[in-house]
Enzyme design. Structure first.
Site, mmCIF file in Angstrom:
data_model
loop_
_atom_site.group_PDB
_atom_site.id
_atom_site.type_symbol
_atom_site.label_atom_id
_atom_site.label_comp_id
_atom_site.label_asym_id
_atom_site.label_seq_id
_atom_site.Cartn_x
_atom_site.Cartn_y
_atom_site.Cartn_z
ATOM 1 N N HIS A 90 1.646 4.496 -2.689
ATOM 2 C CA HIS A 90 1.828 5.940 -2.484
ATOM 3 C C HIS A 90 3.133 6.411 -3.124
ATOM 4 C CE1 HIS A 90 -1.675 6.608 -0.105
ATOM 5 N NE2 HIS A 90 -1.277 5.924 0.952
ATOM 6 N N HIS A 139 0.846 -1.199 0.000
ATOM 7 C CA HIS A 139 0.000 0.000 0.000
ATOM 8 C C HIS A 139 0.884 1.254 0.000
ATOM 9 C CE1 HIS A 139 -3.519 2.472 1.508
ATOM 10 N NE2 HIS A 139 -2.515 3.184 1.999
ATOM 11 N N GLU A 140 1.934 1.246 0.824
ATOM 12 C CA GLU A 140 2.842 2.405 0.873
ATOM 13 C C GLU A 140 3.669 2.512 -0.406
ATOM 14 O OE1 GLU A 140 2.145 4.431 3.092
ATOM 15 O OE2 GLU A 140 0.888 3.011 4.206
#
Length: 599
Positions: free
Chosen positions: A317, A313-314
């Site tokens: 980003h 998920h990071e």
């Protein structure tokens, strides 16, 4: 394909006639990688295969006690990518760190919790990210494209047999970086992202960024993409908080960074043979030694989901993805295991038996908008892609009848003296438009303009947007709300229109000195500095045929202060102010024109 570890899934015979259980054995090309075995459940299987550069002929053998062995062959060509920037993998430690991570005593005895074990587990997790993402891009119609990792020649770890034999392979490189901070400083509760009373929750990102810049020494001419594992993350049993951990992603002009802690690292697989056992391990989390992260890691397989999936998920980003309404960029990674297994164990998170048979439709995924962002991202470039000039400009302005025009650059050829024409911008144009209603934190409606393969029928350079069409794409209860647009180009540019109605209103109409009507574009700049004020200039050369613009002077220091336009009759117009460097920087339009002729 362009990735070393590839997800293969399918079925054995016809499960509607007779569902079979058994084992699928994968024999790799010329036995250059050990045999791996994968479970078959109700005639369905999922397997990860290891590829070597060039043609790979793989054999799949199905074994079941009630029928003779069955074999099938598959040919896959693996072309490693070297034309795209890699994602660098980093383990970050405190300057006095012993290089260990949280693990229960039984795990420590069985496999260790030292730096070497951490390297193997992070590397395997990274290849799971890659296999997952490559499959998602394929299912969304964008071909077998994915990000790549920096690799080096080293002792192999993707199979446990390599560790026993010392076999060398080209595998993902993991940088070991030590921060200037001590372990005690990194584990300060005031830095812990999950500690409610912490006042410096973002400091771990800054600390990691400083260490990464010191290690990679970016020069600014090439953006670096770095994913960091914070090895000194630690479950503090007294405060019931994971210290030394933050889940953050973002970056600056020269570094895009993702960071995540090691609190679930013990549950990760360390090689291909451990992938299925790791995602089927129902061992309960012992909070005397390790964290039950967000109370969603009550067992080892669920901890693996949270650790591997939330770190991905990071990485999302890092690659420019915001939060979404579903998928990895929400919290759907709690079912990350379903991509790699056909069955699911008991879930302590839902307090229910896991899904009996997990098919592709049951898996989590990247949201469609994520895959659109990835399609033309530099990290996803393949050797077959055209070279793209990084023109990020997106222009938006209103015209008559409530219409708004959006433009982005497309084809532009540069001719050299040897008469070779290179199309450096083929395929550029408008990629997609996200539509938000007032109050929306995530996008629920969008318009795609580039075709699926992104190769034929170049995307439009210009599109016309109308409010009625945009509103028709929203849910009924949001049609009366203010419209916000986020417009994306294939050149990786973007532009936000905060209020579409205001943009197309009379406030955007300007009456020219000659009586003609003109339209103001969407505002440029964010006006965040003290003393900023809106300003506009109508160039006299645009309304007077006798006015000839001859040069432009730009006043600047570290930022733009003003622009002055000079005319042939020795008059000028100033936009902004004469600040920054004394005298500014001059650009003579006539000289620029002659220079372009001699190129």
């Amino acid at each position: 394909v362009n990735q070393k570890v590839l997800l293969i899934y399918g079925q054995i015979a016809d499960p509607s006639q007779k569902a079979l259980d058994g084992t699928l054995t994968v024999y790799h090309h010329q036995d250059n990688f050990p045999v791996t075995m994968w479970p078959v459940s109700d005639s369905h299987f999922k397997a990860l295969v290891h590829l070597t550069s060039g043609p790979n002929r793989l054999r799949f053998d199905f074994h079941n006690s009630s029928i003779p062995a069955q074999s099938s062959w598959m040919n896959i060509n693996f072309l490693p990518v070297t034309t795209s920037p890699p994602i660098h993998l980093v383990i970050l430690l405190g300057r006095d760190s012993p290089g260990t991570f949280d693990a229960v005593p039984e795990r420590v005895r069985r496999e260790g919790n030292d730096l070497d074990t951490a390297l193997r587990k992070l590397r395997m997790a990274a290849y799971l990210w890659q296999a997952f993402t490559g499959e998602q891009m394929y299912r969304n119609g964008f071909g077998r494209r994915c990000f790549r990792f920096e690799e080096e020649w080293q002792p192999g770890t993707l199979t446990f047999r390599d560790r026993e034999s010392g076999q060398m392979r080209s595998e993902a490189k993991i940088h070991i970086v030590r921060s200037e901070k001590t372990v005690r400083e990194l584990r300060d509760l005031d830095l812990a992202q999950q500690y409610e009373k912490a006042t410096r929750k973002g400091d771990l990102f800054s600390i990691a960024m400083e260490a990464i810049k010191g290690h990679f020494k970016p020069t600014g001419d090439q953006k670096q993409y770095v994913s960091v594992l914070l090895l000194d993350a630690h479950w503090d049993t007294r405060s019931k908080t994971v210290t030394g951990h933050a889940a953050l992603g973002g970056g600056s002009n020269d570094i895009q960074l993702a960071i995540f802690g090691s609190q679930a690292l013990q549950s990760y697989p360390s090689c291909l043979e451990e992938v299925v056992p790791a995602f089927m391990d129902c061992t309960r989390t012992d909070t005397n030694y390790v964290a039950n992260d967000c109370n969603e890691s009550g067992s080892n397989w669920e901890a693996a989901n949270i650790g591997i999936g939330a770190h991905l998920h990071e990485v999302g980003h890092l690659l420019g993805c915001p939060h979404q309404e579903s998928g990895i960029m929400l919290r759907d990674y709690v079912t990350f295991n379903r991509t790699f297994t056909c069955r699911e164990p008991y879930s302590t998170r839902t307090k229910s038996p896991g899904m009996g048979l997990t098919l592709p439709k049951d898996e989590c995924g990247w949201h469609r908008l994520d895959t659109l962002r990835f399609r033309f991202h530099p990290c996803f470039r393949t050797p077959a892609d055209s070279m793209i000039n990084g023109d990020e400009s997106v222009r938006v302005w209103p015209i008559e009848n409530g219409k708004v025009i959006v433009t982005a650059p497309t084809g532009k050829s540069l001719r050299y003296r040897v008469r070779i024409c290179m199309d450096l911008m083929r395929g550029l144009g408008i990629h997609f438009v996200e539509i938000f209603a007032s109050g929306d934190d995530t996008c629920h409606s969008w318009i795609e303009y580039s075709n699926v393969d992104g190769l034929s029928n170049s995307p439009p350079r210009q599109v016309v947007l109308m409010e009625d069409d945009l509103l028709s794409r929203l849910a009924q209860d949001k049609k009366e709300k203010k419209l916000k647009l986020s417009i994306h180009s294939i050149g990786q540019g973007s532009h936000t229109v905060d209020d579409f109605s205001q943009l197309k209103s009379k406030s955007s109409v300007v009456k020219m000195p000659n009586g003609q009507m003109a339209f103001k574009s969407s505002q440029l700049g964010t006006s965040q500095q003290a003393g900023s004020r809106p300003e506009q200039v109508i160039l006299e050369s645009a309304v007077k045929q006798t006015k000839l613009l001859t040069s432009i002077r730009i006043y600047h220091g570290f930022a733009l202060d003003g622009i002055e336009f000079f005319y042939e009759d020795s008059t000028s117009q100033l936009f902004g102010k004469r600040g920054g460097q004394i005298g500014g920087s001059d650009f003579m339009l006539g000289m620029a024109f002659h220079s372009s002729l001699s190129f």
